[in-house]
Design a protein around this motif. Sequence first.
Motif, PDB file in Angstrom:
ATOM      1  N   GLN A   1      19.921 -12.065   3.865  1.00 30.32           N
ATOM      2  CA  GLN A   1      21.089 -11.215   4.069  1.00 30.32           C
ATOM      3  C   GLN A   1      20.752 -10.197   5.163  1.00 30.32           C
ATOM      4  OE1 GLN A   1      24.153 -10.156   4.590  1.00 30.32           O
ATOM      5  NE2 GLN A   1      24.674 -10.863   2.511  1.00 30.32           N
ATOM      6  N   ASP A   2      21.779  -9.749   5.876  1.00 29.66           N
ATOM      7  CA  ASP A   2      21.606  -8.713   6.894  1.00 29.66           C
ATOM      8  C   ASP A   2      21.473  -7.370   6.186  1.00 29.66           C
ATOM      9  OD1 ASP A   2      21.536  -7.137   9.109  1.00 29.66           O
ATOM     10  OD2 ASP A   2      23.601  -7.524   9.745  1.00 29.66           O
ATOM     11  N   ALA A   3      20.289  -7.161   5.616  1.00 30.36           N
ATOM     12  CA  ALA A   3      20.022  -5.969   4.808  1.00 30.36           C
ATOM     13  C   ALA A   3      18.513  -5.755   4.768  1.00 30.36           C
ATOM     14  CB  ALA A   3      20.562  -6.137   3.390  1.00 30.36           C
ATOM     15  N   SER A   4      18.119  -4.542   4.415  1.00 35.66           N
ATOM     16  CA  SER A   4      16.700  -4.273   4.205  1.00 35.66           C
ATOM     17  C   SER A   4      16.553  -3.240   3.096  1.00 35.66           C
ATOM     18  CB  SER A   4      16.029  -3.760   5.489  1.00 35.66           C
ATOM     19  OG  SER A   4      16.545  -2.508   5.882  1.00 35.66           O
ATOM     20  N   LEU A   5      15.374  -3.221   2.492  1.00 29.20           N
ATOM     21  CA  LEU A   5      15.021  -2.260   1.451  1.00 29.20           C
ATOM     22  C   LEU A   5      13.740  -1.558   1.867  1.00 29.20           C
ATOM     23  CD1 LEU A   5      15.089  -0.969  -1.392  1.00 29.20           C
ATOM     24  CD2 LEU A   5      13.934  -3.031  -2.239  1.00 29.20           C
ATOM     25  N   SER A   6      13.770  -0.213   1.811  1.00 24.23           N
ATOM     26  CA  SER A   6      12.597   0.595   2.147  1.00 24.23           C
ATOM     27  C   SER A   6      12.341   1.602   1.034  1.00 24.23           C
ATOM     28  CB  SER A   6      12.811   1.335   3.472  1.00 24.23           C
ATOM     29  OG  SER A   6      13.071   0.444   4.533  1.00 24.23           O
TER      30      SER A   6
ATOM     31  N   TRP B   1       9.099   5.987   5.764  1.00 24.18           N
ATOM     32  CA  TRP B   1       9.728   4.814   5.171  1.00 24.18           C
ATOM     33  C   TRP B   1       8.840   3.595   5.316  1.00 24.18           C
ATOM     34  CZ3 TRP B   1      13.511   5.722   2.008  1.00 24.18           C
ATOM     35  CH2 TRP B   1      14.353   6.817   2.215  1.00 24.18           C
ATOM     36  N   GLN B   2       8.720   2.840   4.261  1.00 25.83           N
ATOM     37  CA  GLN B   2       7.958   1.593   4.244  1.00 25.83           C
ATOM     38  C   GLN B   2       8.923   0.463   3.904  1.00 25.83           C
ATOM     39  OE1 GLN B   2       5.293   1.005   0.875  1.00 25.83           O
ATOM     40  NE2 GLN B   2       3.758   0.088   2.235  1.00 25.83           N
ATOM     41  N   THR B   3       9.025  -0.529   4.780  1.00 26.62           N
ATOM     42  CA  THR B   3       9.937  -1.641   4.555  1.00 26.62           C
ATOM     43  C   THR B   3       9.355  -2.588   3.522  1.00 26.62           C
ATOM     44  OG1 THR B   3      10.621  -1.506   6.882  1.00 26.62           O
ATOM     45  CG2 THR B   3      11.286  -3.455   5.651  1.00 26.62           C
ATOM     46  N   LEU B   4      10.138  -2.862   2.476  1.00 24.03           N
ATOM     47  CA  LEU B   4       9.711  -3.754   1.401  1.00 24.03           C
ATOM     48  C   LEU B   4      10.329  -5.145   1.513  1.00 24.03           C
ATOM     49  CD1 LEU B   4      10.020  -1.340  -1.671  1.00 24.03           C
ATOM     50  CD2 LEU B   4       7.993  -1.807  -0.279  1.00 24.03           C
ATOM     51  N   ALA B   5      11.575  -5.207   1.984  1.00 21.48           N
ATOM     52  CA  ALA B   5      12.270  -6.489   2.107  1.00 21.48           C
ATOM     53  C   ALA B   5      13.227  -6.409   3.284  1.00 21.48           C
ATOM     54  CB  ALA B   5      13.027  -6.828   0.821  1.00 21.48           C
TER      55      ALA B   5
ATOM     56  N   GLU C   1      15.050  15.166   1.907  1.00 24.76           N
ATOM     57  CA  GLU C   1      14.029  16.196   1.664  1.00 24.76           C
ATOM     58  C   GLU C   1      13.623  16.173   0.199  1.00 24.76           C
ATOM     59  OE1 GLU C   1      13.448  21.091   1.686  1.00 24.76           O
ATOM     60  OE2 GLU C   1      15.363  20.176   2.298  1.00 24.76           O
ATOM     61  N   GLY C   2      12.336  16.168  -0.050  1.00 26.22           N
ATOM     62  CA  GLY C   2      11.859  16.229  -1.423  1.00 26.22           C
ATOM     63  C   GLY C   2      12.032  17.630  -2.002  1.00 26.22           C
ATOM     64  N   LEU C   3      12.680  17.730  -3.136  1.00 28.49           N
ATOM     65  CA  LEU C   3      12.788  19.008  -3.848  1.00 28.49           C
ATOM     66  C   LEU C   3      11.649  19.148  -4.848  1.00 28.49           C
ATOM     67  CD1 LEU C   3      16.648  19.120  -4.450  1.00 28.49           C
ATOM     68  CD2 LEU C   3      15.330  20.117  -2.568  1.00 28.49           C
ATOM     69  N   GLU C   4      11.089  18.025  -5.230  1.00 34.15           N
ATOM     70  CA  GLU C   4       9.859  17.934  -6.019  1.00 34.15           C
ATOM     71  C   GLU C   4       9.216  16.601  -5.655  1.00 34.15           C
ATOM     72  OE1 GLU C   4      10.592  17.434 -10.278  1.00 34.15           O
ATOM     73  OE2 GLU C   4      12.707  17.099  -9.835  1.00 34.15           O
ATOM     74  N   SER C   5       8.086  16.292  -6.230  1.00 34.82           N
ATOM     75  CA  SER C   5       7.463  15.000  -5.936  1.00 34.82           C
ATOM     76  C   SER C   5       8.431  13.893  -6.337  1.00 34.82           C
ATOM     77  CB  SER C   5       6.147  14.860  -6.681  1.00 34.82           C
ATOM     78  OG  SER C   5       5.212  15.825  -6.219  1.00 34.82           O
ATOM     79  N   SER C   6       8.760  13.013  -5.393  1.00 34.26           N
ATOM     80  CA  SER C   6       9.869  12.071  -5.590  1.00 34.26           C
ATOM     81  C   SER C   6       9.560  10.711  -4.991  1.00 34.26           C
ATOM     82  CB  SER C   6      11.151  12.611  -4.947  1.00 34.26           C
ATOM     83  OG  SER C   6      11.468  13.897  -5.424  1.00 34.26           O
ATOM     84  N   ALA C   7      10.218   9.693  -5.547  1.00 37.10           N
ATOM     85  CA  ALA C   7      10.220   8.353  -4.991  1.00 37.10           C
ATOM     86  C   ALA C   7      11.670   7.938  -4.754  1.00 37.10           C
ATOM     87  CB  ALA C   7       9.537   7.367  -5.947  1.00 37.10           C
ATOM     88  N   VAL C   8      11.930   7.370  -3.572  1.00 36.70           N
ATOM     89  CA  VAL C   8      13.303   7.043  -3.179  1.00 36.70           C
ATOM     90  C   VAL C   8      13.334   5.658  -2.544  1.00 36.70           C
ATOM     91  CG1 VAL C   8      15.315   7.763  -1.814  1.00 36.70           C
ATOM     92  CG2 VAL C   8      13.740   9.498  -2.723  1.00 36.70           C
ATOM     93  N   LEU C   9      14.375   4.894  -2.874  1.00 39.14           N
ATOM     94  CA  LEU C   9      14.645   3.621  -2.214  1.00 39.14           C
ATOM     95  C   LEU C   9      15.853   3.779  -1.302  1.00 39.14           C
ATOM     96  CD1 LEU C   9      14.303   1.062  -5.154  1.00 39.14           C
ATOM     97  CD2 LEU C   9      12.570   1.744  -3.488  1.00 39.14           C
TER      98      LEU C   9
ATOM     99  N   ASP D   1       0.854  -1.190   0.000  1.00 36.71           N
ATOM    100  CA  ASP D   1       0.000   0.000   0.000  1.00 36.71           C
ATOM    101  C   ASP D   1       0.890   1.240   0.000  1.00 36.71           C
ATOM    102  OD1 ASP D   1      -1.771   2.048   0.399  1.00 36.71           O
ATOM    103  OD2 ASP D   1      -2.608   1.264   2.270  1.00 36.71           O
ATOM    104  N   ARG D   2       0.966   1.910  -1.131  1.00 37.15           N
ATOM    105  CA  ARG D   2       1.883   3.040  -1.253  1.00 37.15           C
ATOM    106  C   ARG D   2       1.498   4.228  -0.379  1.00 37.15           C
ATOM    107  NH1 ARG D   2       4.016   3.703  -7.479  1.00 37.15           N
ATOM    108  NH2 ARG D   2       5.324   1.820  -7.488  1.00 37.15           N
ATOM    109  N   THR D   3       0.256   4.282   0.046  1.00 37.51           N
ATOM    110  CA  THR D   3      -0.121   5.380   0.944  1.00 37.51           C
ATOM    111  C   THR D   3       0.646   5.282   2.263  1.00 37.51           C
ATOM    112  OG1 THR D   3      -2.002   4.187   1.910  1.00 37.51           O
ATOM    113  CG2 THR D   3      -2.417   5.483  -0.080  1.00 37.51           C
ATOM    114  N   GLN D   4       1.084   4.058   2.613  1.00 34.40           N
ATOM    115  CA  GLN D   4       1.852   3.867   3.839  1.00 34.40           C
ATOM    116  C   GLN D   4       3.295   4.332   3.694  1.00 34.40           C
ATOM    117  OE1 GLN D   4       0.290   2.780   6.708  1.00 34.40           O
ATOM    118  NE2 GLN D   4      -1.493   3.037   5.362  1.00 34.40           N
ATOM    119  N   ALA D   5       3.706   4.706   2.482  1.00 29.71           N
ATOM    120  CA  ALA D   5       5.073   5.170   2.243  1.00 29.71           C
ATOM    121  C   ALA D   5       5.132   6.673   1.982  1.00 29.71           C
ATOM    122  CB  ALA D   5       5.682   4.423   1.050  1.00 29.71           C
TER     123      ALA D   5
END
Length: 232
Positions: free
Chosen positions: A161-166, A144-148, A219-227, A136-140
Amino acid sequence: MLAIRRSAERGHARYEWLDTHYTFSFSEYHDPRHMGFRSLRVINEDRIAGGGGFPRHGHRDMEILTYVIEGELKHQDSLGNGSTIRPGELQRMTAGSGILHSEANASETDPIHLLQIWIFPDRAGITPSYEQKEFDRTQARGRWQTLASRDARDGSLTIHQDASLSQTFLDPSEVVSYELGQERHAWLQVVSGSVKAVGVELKAGDGLAISDTELVEVEGLESSAVLLFDLA
């Protein structure tokens, strides 16, 4: 320590049906300065033309994540999985001791835009497996929303692996913070828009390696998506 990987400086290849940019060395593109970051080995930004795709091929000992930005991707593998991956979903394939798969644009006419991500597993010979989930992208939005993650926390997919993706989606002037643990490292990848991260301005396709910093502010400088990859 900060290391910027600008979009325009990435490796690039163009084939009949594929236009791709390589953040790290991959295939015929080799740069010893860019062989990955910690356990993160591959971030390929692929644009696949309608009707195009990767024929059946094999992988071993890699955690493979597919993040679709636009369009739909058809997947089939030797475990018997057949699915379509859409924006808002994440696919995880543990290649482990060996797996065969194919990926193709689900459309004969419209292009697809996606990120192909590879992470080294914590051990060799893991039993191959597959997961796919819609988030649910509204939760991001603005957070930060954890994906993996290794422990599948917050309903995320499991990676070995000792890692995560958000992920996060930011409006202009919106700020989100991420706390890295001691001796942890982060890789930021801007999917769309532009942001300022740890004082560095980044645009779509740019990446930033972060070490020796416990608080990552974006900080968003414009509407943005970040991993964000949190790495040992």
